[in-house]
Motif scaffolding. Structure first.
Motif, PDB file in Angstrom:
ATOM      1  N   GLU A   1      -3.543  -5.806 -29.486  1.00  0.00           N
ATOM      2  CA  GLU A   1      -3.575  -4.367 -28.856  1.00  0.00           C
ATOM      3  C   GLU A   1      -2.576  -3.366 -28.627  1.00  0.00           C
ATOM      4  O   GLU A   1      -2.462  -2.225 -29.561  1.00  0.00           O
TER       5      GLU A   1
ATOM      6  N   PRO B   1      -8.615  -5.284 -32.373  1.00  0.00           N
ATOM      7  CA  PRO B   1      -8.478  -4.824 -31.626  1.00  0.00           C
ATOM      8  C   PRO B   1      -8.993  -3.617 -31.259  1.00  0.00           C
ATOM      9  O   PRO B   1      -8.908  -2.571 -32.712  1.00  0.00           O
ATOM     10  N   GLN B   2      -9.754  -2.561 -30.508  1.00  0.00           N
ATOM     11  CA  GLN B   2      -9.425  -0.721 -30.654  1.00  0.00           C
ATOM     12  C   GLN B   2      -8.332  -0.466 -31.211  1.00  0.00           C
ATOM     13  O   GLN B   2      -7.186  -0.964 -30.381  1.00  0.00           O
TER      14      GLN B   2
ATOM     15  N   PRO C   1      -9.493  -7.341 -24.215  1.00  0.00           N
ATOM     16  CA  PRO C   1      -9.294  -5.670 -24.011  1.00  0.00           C
ATOM     17  C   PRO C   1     -11.082  -5.220 -24.694  1.00  0.00           C
ATOM     18  O   PRO C   1     -11.659  -5.798 -25.460  1.00  0.00           O
TER      19      PRO C   1
ATOM     20  N   ARG D   1      -4.306  -9.019 -25.964  1.00  0.00           N
ATOM     21  CA  ARG D   1      -3.676  -7.962 -25.804  1.00  0.00           C
ATOM     22  C   ARG D   1      -2.441  -8.049 -26.361  1.00  0.00           C
ATOM     23  O   ARG D   1      -2.283  -6.508 -26.254  1.00  0.00           O
TER      24      ARG D   1
ATOM     25  N   ARG E   1      -1.211  -2.842 -31.929  1.00  0.00           N
ATOM     26  CA  ARG E   1      -1.835  -1.704 -32.853  1.00  0.00           C
ATOM     27  C   ARG E   1      -2.035  -2.630 -34.001  1.00  0.00           C
ATOM     28  O   ARG E   1      -2.018  -1.567 -35.291  1.00  0.00           O
TER      29      ARG E   1
ATOM     30  N   CYS F   1     -12.314  -5.166 -28.186  1.00  0.00           N
ATOM     31  CA  CYS F   1     -11.927  -6.252 -29.090  1.00  0.00           C
ATOM     32  C   CYS F   1     -12.934  -7.353 -29.064  1.00  0.00           C
ATOM     33  O   CYS F   1     -13.638  -7.883 -28.748  1.00  0.00           O
TER      34      CYS F   1
END
Length: 302
Positions: free
Chosen positions: A101, A67-68, A47, A98, A104, A50
Motif C-alpha cells: 500500500e 492494495p487499493q 488495509p 502495508r 502503491r 486490500c
C-alpha cells in the motif's frame, strides 16, 4: 535494564515477554514453530480494500496481495523471513500488504522451500524462478522492486547476486529489513545486543543456519551475501533496529555494497528491535519506517 525513551517499544517488549514459554517447557519443533508463526500473521488486519489470492510463479507457489491504489504495471516481489526454516506468505501477509500500500504496488509473496527438508540453495532457486516468471510474464524490471525481511532480506541480496551471475536485469531497487546476510554469525552485535534483543539470539540462529545449510559452506555468497560482489546491482535501502543481534549484518552489508559502488541507504532506527515494521498497529516508528520505505520504492518505480 535499559530505560526506553519510546514508550511504545517498551510496550512491545512487554508483549513479547508475556509470550515467553515457561521455564523448562519443551522446545517446539519446526512444524510447531511454523504453525505458530502463520497463526500470528493470519490474525493481523489488512488495509481497507486490500485482497489476496493464490498464485504460482515458475512452479513456485505464492500469494498475490493487491492494495487499493496500486499503480498499474508495478510489482513488488516479497521474500519472507523466518530463518529459512519457517514463515510463509500467510505469516507475513499484514506486513506485505502495508508495504505494498505504501509503495502503491501489487505484491507477490513467494512461498519458497524451507530447511531442513529443503537445504540451500533451494530458497535461492525458488526466488530466482519466481523472478524469472515475473519477467517472462511481462513485468518490466524498472517497474519491479524486491523486498524482504530477516532471512528474506538476506535471500533478496542473494537473489541480486544470482541475477548478476545469470545476466538477468536488475529490478528498480531492493528494500531489506533486518537482513540475515551472514550465516557465519560473526558480527559484533551477536554478542553486544544479547541483552537487548528480545526475539533472536545466536544459538537459535546457529541452529537454523545448520538446518538450512545442511553441512554446506556458510561463506557461500548465495547463503551469506556479505561475502558477495555486488558491483552493478541496483540501489538498496536497508532498515534495521539498533537493538538487534543482526545489526552487524546490516552495517557490514551496507559497507560491502558501498565498496561495490552500489547506491545504498542504511537506516538504523534507535531502540527498535528485529523487523520492528511488523508491529505497525501499536508502534508509530514501524508505521513511519513503512511509510519511508514505501516512498523510496514509489520513487524508484517511477
Amino acid at each position: 535494564m535499559a530505560n526506553w525513551k519510546d514508550p511504545e517499544i517498551a510496550g512491545v517488549r512487554a508483549i513479547l515477554a508475556a509470550r515467553q514459554p515457561e521455564p523448562g517447557a519443551p522446545t517446539p519443533g519446526f512444524p510447531e514453530r511454523r504453525a505458530a508463526m502463520d497463526a500470528l500473521g493470519e490474525k493481523g488486519a489488512l488495509p481497507v480494500g486490500c485482497y489476496h489470492e493464490p498464485v504460482t510463479l515458475g512452479g513456485v507457489r505464492g500469494e498475490r496481495v493487491v492494495p487499493q491504489g496500486a499503480a498499474p504495471g508495478r510489482t513488488m516481489l516479497y521474500l519472507h523471513g523466518g530463518a529459512y526454516t519457517m514463515g510463509s506468505p500467510r505469516s507475513h501477509r499484514p506486513l506485505v500488504a502495508r508495504l505494498a500500500e505504501a509503495a502503491r504496488t501489487v505484491a507477490v509473496a513467494v512461498d519458497y522451500r524451507l530447511g531442513p527438508e529443503h537445504r540451500f540453495p533451494a530458497a535461492v532457486d525458488d526466488a530466482l524462478a519466481a523472478y524469472r516468471a515475473l519477467l517472462d510474464g511481462g513485468a518490466e524490471p524498472e517497474r519491479l522492486v524486491v523486498a524482504g525481511d530477516s532471512a528474506g532480506g538476506g535471500l533478496a541480496m542473494a537473489l541480486a547476486l544470482a541475477l548478476k551471475r545469470d545476466g538477468l536485469p536488475q529490478p528498480a531497487g531492493w528494500f531489506v529489513m533486518s537482513p540475515w546476510a551472514d550465516l557465519t554469525q560473526s558480527g559484533a552485535s551477536y554478542a553486544s545486543k544479547t541483552a537487548t534483543d528480545p526475539t533472536i539470539n545466536k544459538p537459535r540462529l546457529d541452529e537454523n543456519a545448520r538446518a538450512y545449510l545442511g553441512g554446506l559452506d556458510p561463506r557461500d555468497p548465495l547463503a551469506s551475501p556479505v561475502f558477495g560482489d555486488f558491483e552493478g546491482v541496483s540501489p538498496v535501502l536497508i532498515q534495521v533496529g539498533s537493538e538487534e543481534a543482526l545489526l552487524s549484518d546490516s552495517v557490514t552489508l551496507a559497507d560491502v555494497l558501498a565498496h561495490a559502488r552500489v547506491a545504498v541507504r542504511l537506516e538504523v532506527w534507535p531502540e527498535m528491535i528485529h523487523v520492528f515494521h511488523a508491529w505497525g498497529p501499536v508502534l508509530q516508528a514501524a508505521r513511519r519506517a513503512v511509510a519511508d520505505a514505501g516512498a523510496w520504492m514509489d520513487a524508484r518505480l517511477g
